[in-house]
Design a protein around this motif. Structure first.
Motif, mmCIF file in Angstrom:
data_model
loop_
_atom_site.group_PDB
_atom_site.id
_atom_site.type_symbol
_atom_site.label_atom_id
_atom_site.label_comp_id
_atom_site.label_asym_id
_atom_site.label_seq_id
_atom_site.Cartn_x
_atom_site.Cartn_y
_atom_site.Cartn_z
ATOM 1 N N HIS A 13 -62.378 -4.349 76.491
ATOM 2 C CA HIS A 13 -63.050 -3.261 75.786
ATOM 3 C C HIS A 13 -62.885 -1.958 76.562
ATOM 4 C CE1 HIS A 13 -67.247 -2.961 77.889
ATOM 5 N NE2 HIS A 13 -66.326 -3.236 78.750
ATOM 6 N N CYS A 32 -65.324 2.870 83.090
ATOM 7 C CA CYS A 32 -65.348 2.063 81.852
ATOM 8 C C CYS A 32 -64.719 2.808 80.681
ATOM 9 C CB CYS A 32 -66.780 1.668 81.504
ATOM 10 S SG CYS A 32 -67.521 0.574 82.718
ATOM 11 N N HIS A 38 -60.360 -2.572 79.905
ATOM 12 C CA HIS A 38 -60.454 -3.577 80.964
ATOM 13 C C HIS A 38 -61.111 -4.818 80.373
ATOM 14 C CE1 HIS A 38 -64.239 -1.335 80.937
ATOM 15 N NE2 HIS A 38 -64.807 -2.491 81.222
ATOM 16 N N HIS A 40 -63.504 -8.596 80.644
ATOM 17 C CA HIS A 40 -64.639 -9.278 81.268
ATOM 18 C C HIS A 40 -64.595 -10.758 80.919
ATOM 19 C CE1 HIS A 40 -66.784 -5.683 82.558
ATOM 20 N NE2 HIS A 40 -66.565 -5.149 81.375
ATOM 21 N N GLU A 123 -72.278 -9.825 81.671
ATOM 22 C CA GLU A 123 -70.989 -9.141 81.627
ATOM 23 C C GLU A 123 -70.236 -9.341 82.942
ATOM 24 O OE1 GLU A 123 -69.860 -4.742 80.148
ATOM 25 O OE2 GLU A 123 -70.909 -4.832 82.054
HETATM 26 NI NI NI Z 1 -66.660 -3.229 80.791
#
Ligand code: NI
Length: 135
Positions: A13, A32, A38, A40, A123
């Motif tokens: 995301h 972010c 990136h 997760h 996360e």
């Molecule tokens: Ni993230």
């Protein structure tokens, strides 16, 4: 009695909103907001509660697993949350919004006798978000 079942999925995301400028997005979301996103390894905990049935269980585990698999995991696992999940198209893909989205995915097809009580998403190893569902 409560039962929590744990599931895992991976997804990519990028935190970004069209409502802000490039500079404002970068300032608000930091790394972010990096353009190429990136990933997760998300950990999803689904908690249900209810009385024990005649079989001595809160809920049939296979039925719960099947619901989470079809409603959530098949739609988010190995996906880009920004572009491949319809419910997130107009939202910033924060884990907060992801939790609300996953709650909705589950509730829309919830036919189990137990009550959906909580959706929790970790996360990273350092943060997790919990949503107490309202019925
Ligand atoms: Ni993230």
């Amino acid at each position: 009695m409560q039962l929590t079942s744990r599931y895992r999925f991976v997804a990519s995301h990028r935190l970004n909103t069209a409502a802000l400028s490039v500079e404002q997005n970068a300032k608000l979301y930091g790394k972010c907001n990096n353009p190429y996103g990136h990933g997760h390894d998300y950990v999803l905990d689904v908690t249900v509660d209810g009385p024990l049935d005649a079989s001595g269980q809160i809920v049939n585990r296979a039925a719960l697993d099947a619901l989470v698999e079809t409603q959530v995991l098949q739609r988010v696992d190995h996906r880009d949350l920004n572009t491949e999940v319809e419910e997130l198209q107009d939202q910033v893909t924060t884990t907060e919004n992801l939790a609300v989205t996953i709650e909705g995915m589950l509730k829309s097809q919830w036919t189990l006798p137990a009550r959906l009580m909580r959706v929790r998403i970790a996360e990273t190893a350092r943060n997790a978000f919990e949503l107490e569902t309202e019925n």
